[in-house]
Design a protein around this motif. Structure first.
Motif, PDB file in Angstrom:
ATOM      1  N   PRO A   1       0.810  -1.232   0.000  1.00  0.00           N
ATOM      2  CA  PRO A   1       0.000   0.000   0.000  1.00  0.00           C
ATOM      3  C   PRO A   1       0.838   1.276   0.000  1.00  0.00           C
ATOM      4  O   PRO A   1       0.511   2.231  -0.714  1.00  0.00           O
ATOM      5  CB  PRO A   1      -0.818  -0.118   1.300  1.00  0.00           C
ATOM      6  CG  PRO A   1      -0.865  -1.579   1.584  1.00  0.00           C
ATOM      7  CD  PRO A   1       0.445  -2.132   1.101  1.00  0.00           C
ATOM      8  N   TYR A   2       1.939   1.284   0.774  1.00  0.00           N
ATOM      9  CA  TYR A   2       2.749   2.503   0.841  1.00  0.00           C
ATOM     10  C   TYR A   2       3.362   2.819  -0.522  1.00  0.00           C
ATOM     11  O   TYR A   2       3.312   3.963  -0.988  1.00  0.00           O
ATOM     12  CB  TYR A   2       3.854   2.353   1.885  1.00  0.00           C
ATOM     13  CG  TYR A   2       4.815   3.520   1.905  1.00  0.00           C
ATOM     14  CD1 TYR A   2       4.475   4.713   2.539  1.00  0.00           C
ATOM     15  CD2 TYR A   2       6.052   3.442   1.259  1.00  0.00           C
ATOM     16  CE1 TYR A   2       5.339   5.800   2.538  1.00  0.00           C
ATOM     17  CE2 TYR A   2       6.918   4.515   1.244  1.00  0.00           C
ATOM     18  CZ  TYR A   2       6.557   5.693   1.894  1.00  0.00           C
ATOM     19  OH  TYR A   2       7.418   6.760   1.875  1.00  0.00           O
ATOM     20  N   SER A   3       3.929   1.820  -1.172  1.00  0.00           N
ATOM     21  CA  SER A   3       4.543   2.044  -2.489  1.00  0.00           C
ATOM     22  C   SER A   3       3.496   2.447  -3.519  1.00  0.00           C
ATOM     23  O   SER A   3       3.730   3.316  -4.362  1.00  0.00           O
ATOM     24  CB  SER A   3       5.257   0.770  -2.962  1.00  0.00           C
ATOM     25  OG  SER A   3       6.354   0.476  -2.135  1.00  0.00           O
TER      26      SER A   3
ATOM     27  N   TYR B   1      13.921  -4.335  -6.756  1.00  0.00           N
ATOM     28  CA  TYR B   1      14.963  -5.294  -7.128  1.00  0.00           C
ATOM     29  C   TYR B   1      15.525  -5.001  -8.517  1.00  0.00           C
ATOM     30  O   TYR B   1      14.844  -5.229  -9.532  1.00  0.00           O
ATOM     31  CB  TYR B   1      14.398  -6.721  -7.082  1.00  0.00           C
ATOM     32  CG  TYR B   1      13.817  -7.075  -5.735  1.00  0.00           C
ATOM     33  CD1 TYR B   1      14.636  -7.513  -4.704  1.00  0.00           C
ATOM     34  CD2 TYR B   1      12.452  -6.938  -5.497  1.00  0.00           C
ATOM     35  CE1 TYR B   1      14.118  -7.819  -3.461  1.00  0.00           C
ATOM     36  CE2 TYR B   1      11.913  -7.244  -4.252  1.00  0.00           C
ATOM     37  CZ  TYR B   1      12.756  -7.683  -3.237  1.00  0.00           C
ATOM     38  OH  TYR B   1      12.229  -7.976  -2.002  1.00  0.00           O
ATOM     39  N   PRO B   2      16.776  -4.538  -8.601  1.00  0.00           N
ATOM     40  CA  PRO B   2      17.359  -4.194  -9.908  1.00  0.00           C
ATOM     41  C   PRO B   2      17.697  -5.399 -10.772  1.00  0.00           C
ATOM     42  O   PRO B   2      17.904  -5.257 -11.973  1.00  0.00           O
ATOM     43  CB  PRO B   2      18.640  -3.428  -9.527  1.00  0.00           C
ATOM     44  CG  PRO B   2      18.998  -3.932  -8.168  1.00  0.00           C
ATOM     45  CD  PRO B   2      17.712  -4.241  -7.483  1.00  0.00           C
TER      46      PRO B   2
ATOM     47  N   LEU C   1      12.995   1.941 -10.170  1.00  0.00           N
ATOM     48  CA  LEU C   1      13.459   1.344  -8.920  1.00  0.00           C
ATOM     49  C   LEU C   1      12.890   2.090  -7.719  1.00  0.00           C
ATOM     50  O   LEU C   1      12.802   3.318  -7.714  1.00  0.00           O
ATOM     51  CB  LEU C   1      14.992   1.358  -8.850  1.00  0.00           C
ATOM     52  CG  LEU C   1      15.731   0.304  -9.677  1.00  0.00           C
ATOM     53  CD1 LEU C   1      17.231   0.516  -9.573  1.00  0.00           C
ATOM     54  CD2 LEU C   1      15.366  -1.104  -9.222  1.00  0.00           C
ATOM     55  N   LYS C   2      12.489   1.333  -6.715  1.00  0.00           N
ATOM     56  CA  LYS C   2      12.063   1.916  -5.443  1.00  0.00           C
ATOM     57  C   LYS C   2      13.290   2.128  -4.562  1.00  0.00           C
ATOM     58  O   LYS C   2      14.222   1.314  -4.599  1.00  0.00           O
ATOM     59  CB  LYS C   2      11.090   0.972  -4.723  1.00  0.00           C
ATOM     60  CG  LYS C   2       9.838   0.628  -5.510  1.00  0.00           C
ATOM     61  CD  LYS C   2       9.008  -0.393  -4.735  1.00  0.00           C
ATOM     62  CE  LYS C   2       7.776  -0.811  -5.499  1.00  0.00           C
ATOM     63  NZ  LYS C   2       7.003  -1.851  -4.776  1.00  0.00           N
ATOM     64  N   PRO C   3      13.317   3.156  -3.725  1.00  0.00           N
ATOM     65  CA  PRO C   3      12.349   4.257  -3.646  1.00  0.00           C
ATOM     66  C   PRO C   3      12.407   5.092  -4.924  1.00  0.00           C
ATOM     67  O   PRO C   3      13.449   5.250  -5.534  1.00  0.00           O
ATOM     68  CB  PRO C   3      12.801   5.051  -2.429  1.00  0.00           C
ATOM     69  CG  PRO C   3      14.257   4.760  -2.315  1.00  0.00           C
ATOM     70  CD  PRO C   3      14.433   3.344  -2.776  1.00  0.00           C
TER      71      PRO C   3
ATOM     72  N   GLN D   1      14.079  10.269 -12.419  1.00  0.00           N
ATOM     73  CA  GLN D   1      13.898   9.065 -13.220  1.00  0.00           C
ATOM     74  C   GLN D   1      12.446   8.945 -13.683  1.00  0.00           C
ATOM     75  O   GLN D   1      12.174   8.558 -14.829  1.00  0.00           O
ATOM     76  CB  GLN D   1      14.281   7.814 -12.426  1.00  0.00           C
ATOM     77  CG  GLN D   1      14.263   6.546 -13.263  1.00  0.00           C
ATOM     78  CD  GLN D   1      14.497   5.282 -12.463  1.00  0.00           C
ATOM     79  OE1 GLN D   1      14.656   5.336 -11.249  1.00  0.00           O
ATOM     80  NE2 GLN D   1      14.487   4.151 -13.125  1.00  0.00           N
ATOM     81  N   LEU D   2      11.519   9.307 -12.809  1.00  0.00           N
ATOM     82  CA  LEU D   2      10.113   9.263 -13.188  1.00  0.00           C
ATOM     83  C   LEU D   2       9.822  10.260 -14.308  1.00  0.00           C
ATOM     84  O   LEU D   2       9.035   9.975 -15.223  1.00  0.00           O
ATOM     85  CB  LEU D   2       9.232   9.541 -11.978  1.00  0.00           C
ATOM     86  CG  LEU D   2       7.720   9.383 -12.182  1.00  0.00           C
ATOM     87  CD1 LEU D   2       7.376   7.980 -12.672  1.00  0.00           C
ATOM     88  CD2 LEU D   2       6.968   9.701 -10.897  1.00  0.00           C
ATOM     89  N   ASP D   3      10.457  11.428 -14.258  1.00  0.00           N
ATOM     90  CA  ASP D   3      10.317  12.407 -15.341  1.00  0.00           C
ATOM     91  C   ASP D   3      10.697  11.780 -16.676  1.00  0.00           C
ATOM     92  O   ASP D   3       9.997  11.937 -17.691  1.00  0.00           O
ATOM     93  CB  ASP D   3      11.213  13.626 -15.091  1.00  0.00           C
ATOM     94  CG  ASP D   3      10.598  14.616 -14.110  1.00  0.00           C
ATOM     95  OD1 ASP D   3       9.401  14.509 -13.829  1.00  0.00           O
ATOM     96  OD2 ASP D   3      11.336  15.487 -13.618  1.00  0.00           O
ATOM     97  N   GLU D   4      11.819  11.071 -16.678  1.00  0.00           N
ATOM     98  CA  GLU D   4      12.290  10.462 -17.921  1.00  0.00           C
ATOM     99  C   GLU D   4      11.346   9.348 -18.373  1.00  0.00           C
ATOM    100  O   GLU D   4      11.114   9.166 -19.578  1.00  0.00           O
ATOM    101  CB  GLU D   4      13.707   9.921 -17.736  1.00  0.00           C
ATOM    102  CG  GLU D   4      14.754  11.003 -17.535  1.00  0.00           C
ATOM    103  CD  GLU D   4      16.169  10.486 -17.643  1.00  0.00           C
ATOM    104  OE1 GLU D   4      16.344   9.253 -17.745  1.00  0.00           O
ATOM    105  OE2 GLU D   4      17.104  11.303 -17.623  1.00  0.00           O
ATOM    106  N   THR D   5      10.802   8.615 -17.415  1.00  0.00           N
ATOM    107  CA  THR D   5       9.852   7.556 -17.756  1.00  0.00           C
ATOM    108  C   THR D   5       8.615   8.136 -18.421  1.00  0.00           C
ATOM    109  O   THR D   5       8.116   7.592 -19.417  1.00  0.00           O
ATOM    110  CB  THR D   5       9.451   6.777 -16.495  1.00  0.00           C
ATOM    111  OG1 THR D   5      10.598   6.101 -15.975  1.00  0.00           O
ATOM    112  CG2 THR D   5       8.370   5.743 -16.794  1.00  0.00           C
ATOM    113  N   VAL D   6       8.107   9.247 -17.901  1.00  0.00           N
ATOM    114  CA  VAL D   6       6.929   9.881 -18.484  1.00  0.00           C
ATOM    115  C   VAL D   6       7.241  10.354 -19.910  1.00  0.00           C
ATOM    116  O   VAL D   6       6.405  10.236 -20.810  1.00  0.00           O
ATOM    117  CB  VAL D   6       6.439  11.048 -17.602  1.00  0.00           C
ATOM    118  CG1 VAL D   6       5.335  11.840 -18.304  1.00  0.00           C
ATOM    119  CG2 VAL D   6       5.930  10.525 -16.263  1.00  0.00           C
TER     120      VAL D   6
END
Length: 243
Positions: free
Chosen positions: A14-16, A87-88, A104-106, A111-116
Motif C-alpha cells: 500500500p505505501y509504495s 529489485y534491480p 526502482l524503489k524508492p 527518473q520518473l520524469d524520464e519515464t513519463v
C-alpha cells in the motif's frame, strides 16, 4: 489519441502504491484510472478498463508482475508496461516481456520524469504512424527571416532554456518551437529521441559510446559533440541503429 494517457498501478504494498500514485498525480497528462493490490485484480482491471500504460510491481504473491505482463501479451489493445520494483536484478527479464521502462524503489523523481517522457514518445509515435507523408522542408524562422531546411541536412536538435537549437553541419538555428512539436513535424525521417532534451538524426550517428550507469553518448558525423543517451532510450536506439 489525445495528449493525455490513462494509467493503472498494480502493487501489493500500500505505501509504495500510494507513493507512486501521488507522484503520477503531479503530471497533468496522466489520468490514473485504477489501482490494484494483486496481480489477479490488476489483470481483471486492465482487461476491463484498457489503460494506455500500467505500472506493475514484480514481487507479488500468487501472480507475480512478470506473470501479469505475460498474461497481457494477447490483449488487442496491449498497454505499455512499466515495472516498479525494489529489485534491480529483474531488468533483463523486464525487457524480455517488452516492458518499456523499469523504475526502482524508492522512486526517484528525475527518473520518473524520464519515464513519463518515454511513455509520451511511444504514444506520440503511435499517433505519428497514422500520418502518411513526411514534410519536404522544415520552415525555420529566425530574426524575421524564414529558412527552409531539408530534414536530411539536420544532424540533431536540443532544448536550451526556452529555445530549441537545430544543428546542421554548418550552422545552428534557434527557434521557439518545442522538441515535441518538431518531432511531430519530422515524422517520416530518421529522427530518434535519445534524451528528454535531444532528438538526433540516426543517419548522422557515427559512434555509440558507453558512459556510466547504463547511459551512453552518441557522436555525430563531422561533429565533436557527444550527445547524451538516457538509459531509458538505449535499447530502442540500438534496435534502430543495428542490423
Amino acid at each position: 489519441m489525445s495528449n493525455t494517457f490513462s494509467a493503472v498501478v498494480v502493487d501489493d504494498e500500500p505505501y509504495s502504491r500510494d507513493e507512486l500514485t501521488y507522484l503520477l498525480d503531479q503530471y497533468e497528462e496522466i489520468e490514473i484510472i485504477g489501482e490494484a493490490e494483486s496481480g489477479e485484480k490488476g489483470l481483471a482491471m486492465i482487461l476491463k478498463k484498457e489503460p494506455d500504460v500500467v505500472f506493475i510491481d514484480i514481487e507479488m504473491p500468487q501472480m507475480s508482475g512478470m506473470e501479469l505482463a505475460q498474461a497481457l501479451k494477447n490483449m488487442n489493445k496491449r498497454p505499455f508496461i512499466i515495472f516498479a520494483t525494489a529489485y534491480p536484478d529483474y531488468a533483463a527479464k523486464a525487457f524480455r516481456v517488452q516492458a518499456i521502462d523499469y523504475l526502482l524503489k524508492p522512486f526517484d523523481e528525475d527518473q520518473l520524469d524520464e519515464t513519463v517522457v518515454v511513455i509520451k514518445d511511444r504514444l506520440l509515435g503511435e499517433k505519428a504512424d497514422e500520418k502518411t507523408s513526411p514534410i519536404p522542408r522544415l520552415a525555420v524562422e529566425t530574426d524575421g527571416r524564414i529558412t527552409y531546411l531539408s530534414p536530411n541536412d539536420i544532424s540533431y536538435l536540443f532544448r536550451e532554456e526556452k529555445e530549441t537549437v537545430i544543428c546542421t553541419k554548418d550552422k545552428q538555428y534557434h527557434v521557439k518551437t518545442s522538441i515535441k512539436d518538431l518531432e511531430i513535424k519530422l515524422n517520416g525521417y530518421s529522427f530518434f529521441r535519445t534524451h528528454k532534451s535531444y532528438l538526433v538524426n540516426l543517419d548522422k550517428v557515427e559512434e555509440l559510446i558507453p558512459w556510466f550507469n547504463g547511459a551512453y553518448q552518441v557522436k555525430m558525423e563531422g561533429g565533436k559533440e557527444e550527445i547524451p543517451v538516457s538509459r531509458n532510450y538505449v535499447k530502442g536506439l540500438r534496435e534502430q541503429l543495428e542490423l
